[in-house]
Design a protein around this motif. Structure first.
Motif, short mmCIF file in Angstrom:
data_model
loop_
_atom_site.label_atom_id
_atom_site.label_comp_id
_atom_site.label_asym_id
_atom_site.label_seq_id
_atom_site.Cartn_x
_atom_site.Cartn_y
_atom_site.Cartn_z
N GLU A 81 0.83 -1.20 0.00
CA GLU A 81 0.00 0.00 0.00
C GLU A 81 0.87 1.25 0.00
OE1 GLU A 81 -0.48 -2.54 2.07
OE2 GLU A 81 -2.57 -3.13 1.99
N ARG A 82 1.93 1.22 0.81
CA ARG A 82 2.85 2.37 0.85
C ARG A 82 3.53 2.55 -0.50
NH1 ARG A 82 5.36 4.19 6.03
NH2 ARG A 82 7.10 4.64 4.66
N TYR A 83 3.92 1.45 -1.12
CA TYR A 83 4.59 1.53 -2.41
C TYR A 83 3.66 2.08 -3.48
CZ TYR A 83 6.24 0.31 -6.98
OH TYR A 83 6.59 0.38 -8.29
N LEU A 84 2.41 1.59 -3.52
CA LEU A 84 1.46 2.07 -4.53
C LEU A 84 1.19 3.57 -4.35
CD1 LEU A 84 -1.06 -0.89 -4.76
CD2 LEU A 84 0.72 -0.25 -6.40
N TYR A 86 3.33 5.74 -3.00
CA TYR A 86 4.56 6.40 -3.44
C TYR A 86 4.61 6.47 -4.96
CZ TYR A 86 9.50 7.39 -4.08
OH TYR A 86 10.68 7.95 -4.47
N ARG A 87 4.34 5.37 -5.63
CA ARG A 87 4.41 5.32 -7.09
C ARG A 87 3.37 6.27 -7.71
NH1 ARG A 87 2.83 0.05 -10.35
NH2 ARG A 87 0.80 0.90 -9.82
N ASP A 88 2.16 6.27 -7.17
CA ASP A 88 1.10 7.13 -7.69
C ASP A 88 1.50 8.60 -7.57
OD1 ASP A 88 -1.58 7.74 -8.69
OD2 ASP A 88 -1.96 8.44 -6.65
N TRP A 89 2.00 9.00 -6.41
CA TRP A 89 2.39 10.38 -6.21
C TRP A 89 3.57 10.75 -7.10
CZ3 TRP A 89 2.22 10.79 -0.15
CH2 TRP A 89 0.87 10.75 0.25
N LYS A 90 4.50 9.83 -7.26
CA LYS A 90 5.66 10.08 -8.11
C LYS A 90 5.23 10.24 -9.56
CE LYS A 90 10.03 10.42 -7.34
NZ LYS A 90 10.54 11.73 -7.05
N MET A 91 4.29 9.40 -10.01
CA MET A 91 3.80 9.48 -11.38
C MET A 91 3.04 10.79 -11.63
SD MET A 91 4.83 6.83 -12.87
CE MET A 91 4.31 5.35 -13.66
#
Length: 135
Positions: A81-84, A86-91
């Motif tokens: 959940e933390r990774y998703l 992080y990835r969403d915000w980064k994208m």
């Protein structure tokens, strides 16, 4: 054209570091990791993001680690959940950092603003009724 990859090292202390100049410069431009002395320290979510999106290579004692090996070894409760997130915000183009990386400064002010207040009293009036839900 030579395509260079970001190289990440897993050290014996269990942390992820980048030491080579190309990797440090790429991570610095992308606002990923924390710059310390002559290396960049990365969190697990950042490493997985780099492995998945930027095709970074992670090495432990000169042996490459795959994404599956990484997830088996380093995932924990709510990691995905933390990774998703992080990835969403980064994208979306946001700059992300962890609270422990932020330098906390005291500028002589309190973050709490005190406003003048008066004691509240209910008027003694027949028209004002207060209802309580007793369920």
């Amino acid at each position: 054209m030579i395509e260079r990859t970001i190289k990440i090292n897993l050290e014996k202390d269990g942390n992820f570091y980048c030491f080579d100049d190309f990797s440090k410069e790429e991570l610095r431009k992308s606002f990923i990791g924390k710059l310390e002395k002559n290396y960049i320290k990365l969190e697990k979510e950042e490493v997985l993001y780099l492995m998945e999106i930027r095709n970074a290579q992670v090495f432990e004692a000169n042996r490459s680690i795959t994404i599956n090996d990484f997830l088996k070894r380093f995932s924990y409760d709510r990691f995905f959940e933390r990774y998703l997130t992080y990835r969403d915000w980064k994208m979306r183009g946001l700059f992300i950092t962890y609270p422990e990386r932020v330098l906390k400064k005291n500028f002589g002010k309190s973050p709490i603003k005190n406003y003048p207040a008066q004691k509240f009293e209910i008027p003694e009036n027949e028209k004002v009724k207060i209802f309580y839900d007793l369920k």
